[in-house]
Design an enzyme around this catalytic site. Structure first.
Site, mmCIF file in Angstrom:
data_model
loop_
_atom_site.group_PDB
_atom_site.id
_atom_site.type_symbol
_atom_site.label_atom_id
_atom_site.label_comp_id
_atom_site.label_asym_id
_atom_site.label_seq_id
_atom_site.Cartn_x
_atom_site.Cartn_y
_atom_site.Cartn_z
ATOM 1 N N GLU A 43 39.682 -13.626 -18.463
ATOM 2 C CA GLU A 43 38.419 -14.190 -17.966
ATOM 3 C C GLU A 43 37.949 -13.469 -16.713
ATOM 4 O OE1 GLU A 43 36.304 -18.210 -16.150
ATOM 5 O OE2 GLU A 43 38.444 -18.272 -16.639
ATOM 6 N N ASP A 108 47.743 -16.833 -1.592
ATOM 7 C CA ASP A 108 46.602 -16.638 -0.695
ATOM 8 C C ASP A 108 47.005 -17.103 0.703
ATOM 9 O OD1 ASP A 108 44.151 -16.350 0.527
ATOM 10 O OD2 ASP A 108 43.188 -18.020 -0.504
ATOM 11 N N ASP A 110 45.326 -17.453 4.465
ATOM 12 C CA ASP A 110 44.034 -17.438 5.155
ATOM 13 C C ASP A 110 44.241 -17.661 6.645
ATOM 14 O OD1 ASP A 110 41.387 -18.186 6.159
ATOM 15 O OD2 ASP A 110 40.818 -18.295 4.048
ATOM 16 N N ARG A 161 37.855 -10.332 4.893
ATOM 17 C CA ARG A 161 37.424 -11.014 6.118
ATOM 18 C C ARG A 161 38.592 -11.527 6.940
ATOM 19 N NH1 ARG A 161 32.773 -15.798 6.668
ATOM 20 N NH2 ARG A 161 32.192 -15.276 8.804
ATOM 21 N N LYS A 317 39.332 -13.618 -6.299
ATOM 22 C CA LYS A 317 38.435 -12.476 -6.114
ATOM 23 C C LYS A 317 39.123 -11.163 -6.477
ATOM 24 C CE LYS A 317 37.370 -11.731 -1.902
ATOM 25 N NZ LYS A 317 36.749 -11.915 -0.578
#
Length: 409
Positions: A43, A108, A110, A161, A317
């Site tokens: 996907e 992930d 952050d 970022r 992402k």
């Protein structure tokens, strides 16, 4: 004009047409040169201007993917699992015949999860100083995952970022069920609890020693704690930071520490921690030693977004996308040199197109082919890093197909 305003649809289209490494991404996801279900049943989800979100796209080749990306010109796109049927056929297959089957194990990290302890930046901002929190997390997770689970195909990717993503492509990792992923990430999670909780590390029974895996991490993080928390970030010099530290110590030790620091006028984090060292020498106890170890872990151990890792159908992402706020490309990061990585020096889409224009102005003629224009820009070492990673995956796939054992005896 802000960076976001300068990243126009025309800029993004030029990036996709000339710079985005579609062939490398295809090889990484597909794990072979000719298309397999790892790619054709994968996907892809696109985010278009105006926050339009298109899910359940799938493609037969890198060229098909590139054609659709250039046609839609998304602000970014995400990669999901490999399904039992082609995602583009979701509406015509029975619901029972459409389910996620394979997925890289992803993590992930952050920077915003460190806002309660970092002092140089906050929220979406990040600098070379607070990147050390991320680099420490990479060292711990990369070493821990390789040693504890035996996975070898780990790809670290800067988020563009304020964070970093990890993609693990080992076949065993891709085959993990949601329950197994939840158990694995639970094993790796050490920091738990919201802002209202002072103590976020609860990994031992009473004052017993840490589990061996965390004991190994503690050795690695001790120096990080000294350099980053006590030195650079100076986390315990402010009133709030000081109170947070005292709340993590046994009451008697906290009272003694507070009193001695007032008497000796210890104000910096390094000075106050040195006073704590003296207390540990003179009033040693299992409870105090356990508390000190837990403090080091609480301030330096990786802070995981566990929900990202638990489910096969989670979208993440794609590497080499452009972050819309910073304009920076989501590039791979070598864990061996992550300490030297500077997020502020990652190439932006505007910089890369300028580099490409400078090269183009020196060359006459244009044959219209733009498959490897990234080789003419500062994106080159990052694409080559992915290609090297892909080569290792493909070599292992070939060995498995031939039935070649990895045993050397």
């Amino acid at each position: 004009m802000s960076v976001a305003e300068r990243i126009t649809p025309e800029v993004m289209l030029a990036f996709y047409r000339r710079l985005y490494p579609f062939k490398s991404i295809f090889s990484w996801l597909n794990q072979e040169h000719t298309p397999t279900r790892l790619f054709t049943h994968r996907e892809f989800a696109f985010t278009l201007a105006g926050d339009v979100y298109l899910r359940y796209n799938s493609f037969n080749s890198a060229d098909e993917l590139k054609k659709q990306v250039c046609n839609l010109n998304p602000t970014r796109f995400e990669i999901g699992p490999v399904y039992s049927a082609r995602p583009k056929d979701k509406k015509v297959v029975r619901p029972a015949a459409f389910s996620p089957k394979l997925r890289e194990l992803v993590f992930d990290i952050d920077m915003t999860d460190y806002d309660s302890i970092r002092t140089c930046c906050s929220e979406a901002d990040i600098c070379k100083r607070c990147w050390t929190f991320i680099s420490a997390a990479v060292h711990v997770l990369d070493k821990g995952i390789r040693e504890q689970f035996g996975y070898v195909h780990l790809l670290w990717v800067y988020s563009g970022r304020r964070g970093i993503h990890l993609w693990i492509s080992d076949r065993e990792a891709m085959e993990l069920t949601d329950e197994q992923r939840k158990a694995l990430v639970g094993w790796m999670t050490v920091i738990q609890g919201g802002k209202e909780m002072h103590k976020k590390v609860n990994v031992r029974q009473g004052n017993r020693p840490l589990p061996p895996s965390l004991g190994s991490s503690l050795k690695l993080l001790g120096q990080v704690f000294s350099d980053l928390i006590l030195g650079d970030q100076d986390c315990f010099s402010s009133k709030e930071g000081w109170e947070s530290l005292l709340a993590l110590l046994p009451q008697a030790a906290a009272e003694a520490l507070d009193k001695l620091c007032i008497e000796t006028r210890a104000e910096t984090s390094e000075e106050r921690w040195e006073v704590l060292r003296k207390i540990r020498r003179t009033h040693a106890s299992p409870a105090l030693e356990a508390a000190v170890e837990d403090i080091i872990l609480q301030y330096t151990y990786p802070r995981l977004d566990a929900e990202v890792s638990k489910h096969r159908n989670h979208l993440l992402k794609a590497p080499f996308c452009v972050h819309p706020k910073t304009g920076r490309v989501c590039v791979p990061v070598d864990p061996a040199t992550v300490d030297q990585f500077d997020p502020e020096k990652v190439p932006t889409v505007l910089q890369l197109l300028d580099e490409l224009n400078d090269v183009s102005s020196m060359v006459t003629g244009d044959n219209g082919a733009h498959h490897s224009d990234w080789e003419q820009t500062s994106l080159k070492p990052y694409v080559e890093m992915l290609d090297k990673h892909v080569l290792a995956i493909m070599n292992d796939v070939r060995k498995m197909k031939r039935g070649v054992s990895d045993y050397s005896w």
